[in-house]
Design an enzyme around this catalytic site. Structure first.
Site, PDB file in Angstrom:
ATOM      1  N   HIS A 134      35.704 130.914  85.380  1.00  0.00           N
ATOM      2  CA  HIS A 134      36.069 131.783  86.251  1.00  0.00           C
ATOM      3  C   HIS A 134      36.741 133.254  85.699  1.00  0.00           C
ATOM      4  O   HIS A 134      37.034 133.065  84.571  1.00  0.00           O
ATOM      5  CB  HIS A 134      36.773 131.355  87.477  1.00  0.00           C
ATOM      6  CG  HIS A 134      37.978 130.765  87.350  1.00  0.00           C
ATOM      7  ND1 HIS A 134      38.976 131.431  86.949  1.00  0.00           N
ATOM      8  CD2 HIS A 134      37.960 129.478  87.261  1.00  0.00           C
ATOM      9  CE1 HIS A 134      39.982 130.581  86.683  1.00  0.00           C
ATOM     10  NE2 HIS A 134      39.709 129.409  86.726  1.00  0.00           N
ATOM     11  N   HIS A 136      39.691 132.544  83.214  1.00  0.00           N
ATOM     12  CA  HIS A 136      39.379 132.120  81.995  1.00  0.00           C
ATOM     13  C   HIS A 136      39.030 133.472  81.183  1.00  0.00           C
ATOM     14  O   HIS A 136      39.447 133.624  79.914  1.00  0.00           O
ATOM     15  CB  HIS A 136      38.336 131.093  81.940  1.00  0.00           C
ATOM     16  CG  HIS A 136      38.719 129.804  82.529  1.00  0.00           C
ATOM     17  ND1 HIS A 136      37.839 129.358  83.609  1.00  0.00           N
ATOM     18  CD2 HIS A 136      39.656 129.068  82.679  1.00  0.00           C
ATOM     19  CE1 HIS A 136      38.204 128.385  84.219  1.00  0.00           C
ATOM     20  NE2 HIS A 136      39.609 127.731  83.549  1.00  0.00           N
ATOM     21  N   LYS A 180      46.669 134.267  96.223  1.00  0.00           N
ATOM     22  CA  LYS A 180      45.729 133.704  95.024  1.00  0.00           C
ATOM     23  C   LYS A 180      44.372 133.696  95.419  1.00  0.00           C
ATOM     24  O   LYS A 180      44.017 133.595  96.566  1.00  0.00           O
ATOM     25  CB  LYS A 180      46.323 131.951  95.120  1.00  0.00           C
ATOM     26  CG  LYS A 180      45.926 131.173  94.165  1.00  0.00           C
ATOM     27  CD  LYS A 180      46.538 129.967  94.445  1.00  0.00           C
ATOM     28  CE  LYS A 180      45.726 128.869  93.314  1.00  0.00           C
ATOM     29  NZ  LYS A 180      46.058 127.601  93.139  1.00  0.00           N
TER      30      LYS A 180
HETATM   31  O1  ME8 Z   1      45.286 124.259  82.110  1.00  0.00           O
HETATM   32  N1  ME8 Z   1      44.957 134.234  86.420  1.00  0.00           N
HETATM   33  O2  ME8 Z   1      42.782 124.611  81.870  1.00  0.00           O
HETATM   34  P1  ME8 Z   1      42.284 125.230  83.004  1.00  0.00           P
HETATM   35  C1  ME8 Z   1      44.973 134.263  85.145  1.00  0.00           C
HETATM   36  N2  ME8 Z   1      43.129 122.495  80.194  1.00  0.00           N
HETATM   37  N3  ME8 Z   1      44.636 133.428  84.357  1.00  0.00           N
HETATM   38  C2  ME8 Z   1      44.136 132.252  84.762  1.00  0.00           C
HETATM   39  C3  ME8 Z   1      43.985 132.074  86.167  1.00  0.00           C
HETATM   40  C4  ME8 Z   1      44.357 133.235  87.003  1.00  0.00           C
HETATM   41  N4  ME8 Z   1      44.247 133.278  88.504  1.00  0.00           N
HETATM   42  N5  ME8 Z   1      43.365 131.113  86.403  1.00  0.00           N
HETATM   43  C5  ME8 Z   1      43.454 130.530  85.302  1.00  0.00           C
HETATM   44  C6  ME8 Z   1      44.134 123.983  81.600  1.00  0.00           C
HETATM   45  N6  ME8 Z   1      43.771 131.304  84.206  1.00  0.00           N
HETATM   46  C7  ME8 Z   1      44.218 123.206  80.343  1.00  0.00           C
HETATM   47  C8  ME8 Z   1      44.930 123.741  79.404  1.00  0.00           C
HETATM   48  S1  ME8 Z   1      45.851 123.931  76.748  1.00  0.00           S
HETATM   49  C9  ME8 Z   1      46.435 123.024  75.536  1.00  0.00           C
HETATM   50  C10 ME8 Z   1      45.291 122.905  78.079  1.00  0.00           C
HETATM   51  C11 ME8 Z   1      43.648 131.055  82.670  1.00  0.00           C
HETATM   52  O3  ME8 Z   1      40.856 125.469  82.781  1.00  0.00           O
HETATM   53  C12 ME8 Z   1      45.041 130.700  82.220  1.00  0.00           C
HETATM   54  O4  ME8 Z   1      44.870 131.269  80.601  1.00  0.00           O
HETATM   55  O5  ME8 Z   1      43.051 124.839  84.157  1.00  0.00           O
HETATM   56  C13 ME8 Z   1      45.490 129.377  82.543  1.00  0.00           C
HETATM   57  O6  ME8 Z   1      46.649 128.930  81.712  1.00  0.00           O
HETATM   58  C14 ME8 Z   1      44.262 128.791  81.971  1.00  0.00           C
HETATM   59  O7  ME8 Z   1      43.342 129.611  82.688  1.00  0.00           O
HETATM   60  C15 ME8 Z   1      43.991 127.233  82.716  1.00  0.00           C
HETATM   61  O8  ME8 Z   1      43.056 126.725  82.544  1.00  0.00           O
END
Ligand code: ME8
Length: 501
Positions: A18, A21, A297
């Site tokens: 999304h 990401h 959010k």
């Molecule tokens: O946490 N605004 O994966 P994840 C900005 N697998 N960035 C956002 C966001 C938003 N609303 N939503 C998601 C994980 N992100 C783990 C990480 S690392 C060793 C393991 C981005 O799929 C942002 O970078 O939930 C956030 O930290 C990440 O997606 C979380 O992705």
């Protein structure tokens, strides 16, 4: 040659990609492209986090094996990269057995160094975060502050990591390296977490089988977060066949993450590396959250989610890249909306940059048959571009992507004002002012070349097109100085940012 190693988080394959990401990945791409322009040896890693409870639970709910769900969704993340114009050097999947073997090797070392013991764990657990919450992380009604679901009381016999023994080391790290975590507000947050006193944490899970097996106790798999964090290190050992890139790129220069996963990267990760005797990364940059148009959010049920694919389909990849890093200050939270994308596209990309490019090329074509005569550059513009590449580099060194973009954009605006002030169409009517017209056209051509070289990390496709039309394809940052004499002949250019049909 100095090396620059930059990473995104690896994304969970329990759901489809999304906007959030896309955001982190685009930001890291901009950093990687900028450092390539500086002639540095760059490695840019992204990928997917495939083990653990979040994925196992989602697979079960869909009647799939975890690996089936992982294969399906990892492919969607991989396919996202070219659609975003992202130039990653490798895409890691943590279900890759080469990653698993390296995780076992490193964590065996942590065990052998005496940092692991068996104990009983009891606490409040969020299965979506795969995280045991400490007291100040529990929201009202015993809920996860991120996922807003009820926490589950869990008790199990686990292998533990002696995080508490790294209390002093982490305090020293934060005292000695004030730029270990950026921006400052996030540094303070991480430091406060450490100062509140570190407790040992679970290193393994006994109930789960979807993970990397603990080599000294095969009835357990590693807690997904340690498996996941280690991707940054393991990938270098197998990303290139027959070559180990670890010495060339480790320690990482920047881990870029969202604020939701701060604790893991700024507290657990450095402690784990210290326990394994591996050098620490230089910086963790923590960005904010993209919110819905209403400032809440983003959530499908609220209907306030900006769909990145809709933006790409209507305005193109570069509109999304530009918008996300322009409209929301990188590091802070900010709301997003389709209307705001349209405003930036029409008002800035099309009317300011697109217009500057098409006017400049059209005037050189009309008044000088496309060939740019020799002339001195206008000293007032030279002064305003003085030191610009260094200013941009300094901001990029602190991952201040929005400020860097703004610094360049001020020059785009300056050049448009210069056109209005000089009115080349008037000069063209008077033969006696031919020299003035040459100077104005050359200043515009060189100014345009300088800004588009600097903008190329944000707008990689448009910059190639425009530099091609200027006959100066070089993207090196050293060429972004305004010292004249490069553009000789221009060729026609299609509108860079056309009105969407
Ligand atoms: O946490 N605004 O994966 P994840 C900005 N697998 N960035 C956002 C966001 C938003 N609303 N939503 C998601 C994980 N992100 C783990 C990480 S690392 C060793 C393991 C981005 O799929 C942002 O970078 O939930 C956030 O930290 C990440 O997606 C979380 O992705």
């Amino acid at each position: 040659m100095s090396s620059f190693y930059v990473t995104t988080p690896i994304y969970y394959v329990n759901a489809a990609p999304h906007l959030g990401h896309a955001y982190t990945t685009i930001a890291v791409d901009v950093m990687a492209r900028h450092h390539r322009q500086r002639g540095e040896d760059v490695f840019f890693l992204t990928g997917t986090d495939e083990h653990g409870e979040p994925v196992a639970d989602a697979a079960k709910a869909q009647g799939l094996e975890p690996k089936e769900l992982a294969d399906r969704n990892a492919e969607r993340f991989r396919a996202l990269m070219p659609r975003l114009g992202v130039s990653n050097d490798y895409f890691i999947r943590t279900s890759d057995p080469r990653h698993g073997a390296k995780v076992q090797e490193v964590l065996q070392r942590v065990h052998d160094n005496g940092h692991v013991y068996k104990g009983l764990y009891e606490g409040w657990y969020c299965p979506r975060c795969a995280d045991f919450k400490v007291e100040n992380e529990i929201a009202e009604g015993n809920r996860c502050p991120i996922h807003e679901i009820e926490l589950v009381r869990q008790q199990e016999e686990n292998w533990f990591f002696r995080l508490s023994t790294f209390q002093k080391d982490l305090e020293r790290l934060y005292a000695d390296q004030p730029d270990f975590v950026m921006p400052r507000e996030r540094f303070n947050e991480a430091k406060a977490f450490i100062d509140s006193g570190l407790q040992d944490i679970s290193l393994s899970r006994g109930r789960l089988t979807w993970g990397v097996v603990v080599p000294w106790d095969p009835t357990h798999v590693f807690y997904v977060w340690f498996d996941a964090l280690l991707n940054y290190y393991t990938a270098l050992s197998f990303a290139r066949d027959g070559e180990d890139l670890t010495d060339r790129f480790w320690p990482a220069t920047f881990h870029v993450i969202g604020k939701d996963i701060l604790k893991f990267h700024t507290v657990f990760w450095p402690a784990m590396l210290l326990a394994a005797g591996i050098p620490l990364p230089e910086h963790v940059f923590v960005h904010g959250f993209l919110l819905g148009a209403d400032g809440r959010k983003m959530s499908k049920s609220l209907g306030n989610v900006l769909d990145p694919f809709e933006v790409i389909d209507r305005y193109g990849t570069e509109a999304l890249r530009y918008y996300l890093l322009r409209d929301v200050t990188f590091g802070a939270d900010g709301s997003t909306s389709f209307d705001a994308v349209r405003a930036r596209y029409e008002g800035e990309l099309a009317n300011e940059l697109g217009n500057l490019a098409s006017r400049t090329i059209a005037m050189i074509t009309r008044y000088r048959d496309g060939a740019l005569p020799e002339a001195e550059l206008d000293p007032s513009i030279v002064a305003e571009f003085d030191g610009l590449p260094d200013q941009v580099s300094a901001l990029m060194d602190r991952a201040e992507l929005t400020q860097a973009l703004e610094t360049i954009w001020q020059r785009v605006r300056r050049l448009n004002r210069y056109v209005e002030e000089q009115a080349p169409w008037q000069l063209a009517k008077d033969d006696a002012r031919a020299g003035d017209l040459d100077r104005v056209l050359r200043t515009l051509a060189e100014g345009l070349r300088a800004v588009i070289v600097l903008l190329s990390p944000w707008l990689p496709e448009s910059s190639v097109k425009l530099l091609d039309a200027l006959g100066t394809p070089d993207l090196a940052l050293s060429g972004a100085a305004l010292d004249g004499g490069r553009v000789q002949r221009v060729s026609p250019l299609e509108p860079l940012f056309p009105k969407p049909s």
